[in-house]
Design a protein around this motif. Structure first.
Motif, mmCIF file in Angstrom:
data_model
loop_
_atom_site.group_PDB
_atom_site.id
_atom_site.type_symbol
_atom_site.label_atom_id
_atom_site.label_comp_id
_atom_site.label_asym_id
_atom_site.label_seq_id
_atom_site.Cartn_x
_atom_site.Cartn_y
_atom_site.Cartn_z
ATOM 1 N N GLU A 11 0.823 -1.204 0.000
ATOM 2 C CA GLU A 11 0.000 0.000 0.000
ATOM 3 C C GLU A 11 0.861 1.260 0.000
ATOM 4 N N PHE A 14 2.349 1.791 -3.406
ATOM 5 C CA PHE A 14 1.323 2.286 -4.318
ATOM 6 C C PHE A 14 1.048 3.767 -4.076
ATOM 7 N N LEU A 15 0.848 4.129 -2.807
ATOM 8 C CA LEU A 15 0.548 5.526 -2.478
ATOM 9 C C LEU A 15 1.678 6.452 -2.891
ATOM 10 N N GLU A 16 2.918 6.017 -2.689
ATOM 11 C CA GLU A 16 4.056 6.839 -3.086
ATOM 12 C C GLU A 16 4.059 7.086 -4.590
ATOM 13 N N GLY A 17 3.783 6.049 -5.363
ATOM 14 C CA GLY A 17 3.765 6.206 -6.809
ATOM 15 C C GLY A 17 2.560 6.988 -7.300
ATOM 16 N N TYR A 18 1.431 6.808 -6.641
ATOM 17 C CA TYR A 18 0.184 7.417 -7.083
ATOM 18 C C TYR A 18 0.065 8.880 -6.684
ATOM 19 N N SER A 19 0.519 9.230 -5.484
ATOM 20 C CA SER A 19 0.227 10.556 -4.930
ATOM 21 C C SER A 19 0.782 11.715 -5.754
ATOM 22 N N ASP A 20 1.866 11.512 -6.464
ATOM 23 C CA ASP A 20 2.447 12.592 -7.267
ATOM 24 C C ASP A 20 2.386 12.296 -8.763
ATOM 25 N N SER A 21 1.583 11.321 -9.140
ATOM 26 C CA SER A 21 1.499 10.913 -10.539
ATOM 27 C C SER A 21 0.911 12.021 -11.410
ATOM 28 N N TYR A 23 -0.687 11.455 -13.958
ATOM 29 C CA TYR A 23 -1.852 10.871 -14.600
ATOM 30 C C TYR A 23 -3.141 11.028 -13.801
ATOM 31 N N ILE A 24 -3.044 11.548 -12.585
ATOM 32 C CA ILE A 24 -4.271 11.798 -11.822
ATOM 33 C C ILE A 24 -4.637 13.274 -11.988
ATOM 34 N N ARG A 29 -4.585 15.501 -6.983
ATOM 35 C CA ARG A 29 -3.175 15.478 -6.582
ATOM 36 C C ARG A 29 -2.879 16.567 -5.552
#
Length: 100
Positions: A11, A14-21, A23-24, A29
């Motif tokens: 988790e 995932f959060l590390e990769g997602y939080s600054d992506s 693509y969101i 963001r």
């Protein structure tokens, strides 16, 4: 964050990769979660008291988050153990990075 990362390694990665992506959606963001508001308050109070360096609170938070996340990522990748001593060393490094 350390406790969470060690308890929920997939988790946190995932959060590390997602939080600054990129693509969101930008508004997602840039949303401030309640935990971040509290952390910012602590950083700003430390700055008022002269014990935390004068820097953008978001930048300060990202410095700390980056050191903790990278330390956890190295452990999860099998690069080194991550017991109480390494956790203390990580927190000491975080403090040295932001203190006056």
């Amino acid at each position: 964050m350390v406790d969470y990362g060690l308890s929920f390694p997939k988790e946190i990665l995932f959060l590390e990769g997602y939080s600054d992506s990129p693509y969101i959606y930008e508004e997602v963001r840039n949303m401030m979660n309640p935990a971040m508001i509290e952390i910012f308050g602590i950083i700003e109070e430390g700055q008022r008291q002269g014990i935390v360096s004068e820097m953008d609170p978001m930048f300060c938070c990202h410095l700390i988050k980056g050191m903790v996340a990278t330390s956890i990522r190295g452990y999860l990748g099998g690069k080194y153990p991550f017991g109480e001593e390494q956790i203390r060393q990580t927190l000491d490094a975080c403090w040295k990075a932001i203190k006056v």
